[in-house]
Design an enzyme around this catalytic site. Structure first.
Site, PDB file in Angstrom:
ATOM      1  CB  SER A   2     -17.465  16.928  14.330  1.00  0.00           C
ATOM      2  OG  SER A   2     -18.682  17.115  13.643  1.00  0.00           O
TER       3      SER A   2
ATOM      4  NE  ARG B  85     -16.072  11.475  12.781  1.00  0.00           N
ATOM      5  CZ  ARG B  85     -16.966  12.217  13.442  1.00  0.00           C
ATOM      6  NH1 ARG B  85     -17.290  13.429  13.018  1.00  0.00           N
ATOM      7  NH2 ARG B  85     -17.542  11.757  14.534  1.00  0.00           N
TER       8      ARG B  85
ATOM      9  CG  ASP C 130     -18.129  19.119  10.960  1.00  0.00           C
ATOM     10  OD1 ASP C 130     -17.531  18.185  11.529  1.00  0.00           O
ATOM     11  OD2 ASP C 130     -19.347  19.259  10.995  1.00  0.00           O
TER      12      ASP C 130
ATOM     13  CG  HIS D   9     -24.148  20.527  20.409  1.00  0.00           C
ATOM     14  ND1 HIS D   9     -24.614  20.588  19.128  1.00  0.00           N
ATOM     15  CD2 HIS D   9     -23.675  19.267  20.578  1.00  0.00           C
ATOM     16  CE1 HIS D   9     -24.417  19.422  18.536  1.00  0.00           C
ATOM     17  NE2 HIS D   9     -23.843  18.601  19.393  1.00  0.00           N
TER      18      HIS D   9
ATOM     19  CE  LYS E 110     -21.122  20.867  13.373  1.00  0.00           C
ATOM     20  NZ  LYS E 110     -21.676  19.600  12.917  1.00  0.00           N
TER      21      LYS E 110
END
Length: 436
Positions: free
Chosen positions: A187, A172, A165, A86, A191
């Protein structure tokens, strides 16, 4: 059904610097997802979290509570281990494209659930959708089949993963609480943990084009996420990488696919190759594969074979020509020297204004829009040399793209020519223990 907690009590606890109990966290995340806790209450709690912070135990519990609002994927039936990457997002960050097939070519399956771009950072799905026929939507069954047969999938995350999320992320965005590190970390990690991968490598970007502008805040975010992954039983590590200058030369959807193909063919810009190989080694080590050097798989064509198989499996034609913009404009050097600044944020905003990105999630993107950097940080130029080419399908966007470059860095401009440039360090630090 009577609710077991009151939202106001939870808000006041955090507002006054207290620690939320496991039960309070489980309840407030679930109740917000169900619509019992109102948006204004959750935005107040998010602000309290931004200002007061959370303990490691609170962050871990919040992440688990978000995972529990949806489904979890299970890759245990696969014949090979899984690893995922990620990135916190940047400019020219096309690394997922060559990385997923490269790691697959080395024997580790890569389930890469990706997103679309918003603002100046590009989205992996937008890039791949510039390939004719390629499809981002896949069922869980299709994903498992492709992971077994090809070894790599890049697709859109289904709505079933951590639905809390999606709701909290949107909130947010409009309440000034995007910067809360506990909420960024939960967040991302809710996931990624729900995705079910065995190994996770985080690419935490640092610099003007990144979400985290300085190395201390990037390190705090990386440490928080590595701890979350480790606590959840996922072998997790993070590389802190430079995003003060764009990655590579192509910025924009089709331009980045083209550059990814150069990397998969054994060429490509040195910075893109360096980071792709560094992340691949980290993912392979986490999965226990230490007898294969991913650099070899780039050179001998195995990674390109995996790419072609992955694209075809999702309906794409890897041999089809990529989109080209209708209008181009060249920026030329006004003096001899060296590129001493190529500001990632300025270049990213220019690409966005040219049509490569979107301001709202429903906006379309242009496949061919963006910039190509003929010269980048540290490279010599002579007066009159082309430094960059701007690409767009919409001619009236060109002045806005130029303006973004001129206004960057407080009006000093995104591109600077001087006499000498500092050496660029791509991988700035490493956090965690993803080794098997």
């Amino acid at each position: 059904m009577a609710e077991r907690h009151d939202a106001v009590d939870v808000i006041i606890t955090k507002r006054d610097g207290g620690t939320l109990t496991d039960d309070q966290i489980d309840w407030v995340v679930d109740a917000y997802t169900r619509g019992v806790v109102a948006d204004e209450q959750m935005s107040s709690l998010a602000m309290a979290i931004l200002q007061r912070g959370m303990t490691r135990a609170e962050i871990a519990r919040w992440t688990q509570a978000m995972i529990n609002t949806g489904e979890r994927l299970d890759f245990s039936s696969l014949s090979r281990p899984t690893a995922d990457k990620h990135s916190t997002g940047g400019v020219g960050d096309k690394i997922t494209l060559p990385l997923a097939p490269l790691v697959a070519a080395c024997g580790v399956a890569v389930p890469q659930l990706s997103g679309r771009g918003l603002g100046h950072t590009g989205g992996t799905l937008d890039k791949l959708e510039s390939i004719p026929g390629w499809n981002a939507a896949m069922s869980n069954e299709q994903m498992l089949q492709q992971l077994e047969s090809v070894g790599a999938v890049i697709c859109a995350a289904g709505s079933g993963l951590a639905p809390a999320d999606k709701k909290l992320y949107a909130l947010r965005d409009v309440t000034g609480t995007v910067e809360a590190i506990p909420l960024i970390a939960t967040s991302i990690m809710s996931k990624k943990i729900a995705e079910g991968t065995g190994v996770l490598v985080l690419d935490v970007k640092v610099g003007s084009g990144a979400f985290m502008k300085d190395i201390d805040s990037a390190r705090e975010l990386a440490r928080t996420m590595v701890d979350l992954g480790t606590d959840a039983g996922v072998r997790t590590s993070a590389l802190l990488t430079d995003m003060s200058t764009p990655l590579g030369r192509g910025i924009g959807n089709a331009l980045e696919v083209e550059e990814s193909l150069e990397v998969l063919a054994g060429g490509g810009p040195a910075d893109v190759v360096e980071l792709t190989v560094a992340l691949a080694r980290e993912m392979l080590a986490g999965a226990g594969v230490t007898d294969v050097d991913p650099a070899d798989a780039l050179k001998d064509g195995r990674a390109m074979d995996a790419w072609n198989a992955m694209i075809r499996a999702q309906g794409g034609d890897p041999t089809a020509p990529l989109a080209q913009a209708e209008h181009v404009h060249e920026i030329r050097a006004d003096r001899d020297g060296v590129i001493t600044r190529m500001d990632a944020l300025g270049v990213g905003v220019a690409a966005w204004r040219l049509g490569a990105g979107r301001a709202r999630k429903e906006d379309p993107v242009q496949a061919g829009a963006g910039l190509y950097l003929h010269r980048t940080l540290g490279e010599p130029v002579k007066a009159g040399d082309v430094i960059a080419t701007l690409h767009t399908d919409t001619e009236d966007r060109m002045p806005r793209g130029m303006q973004a470059l001129q206004e960057a860095c407080g009006g000093e401009g995104a591109i600077e020519i001087g006499d000498s440039a500092p050496d660029r360090v791509i991988v700035m630090d490493r956090i965690g223990t993803a080794t098997h």
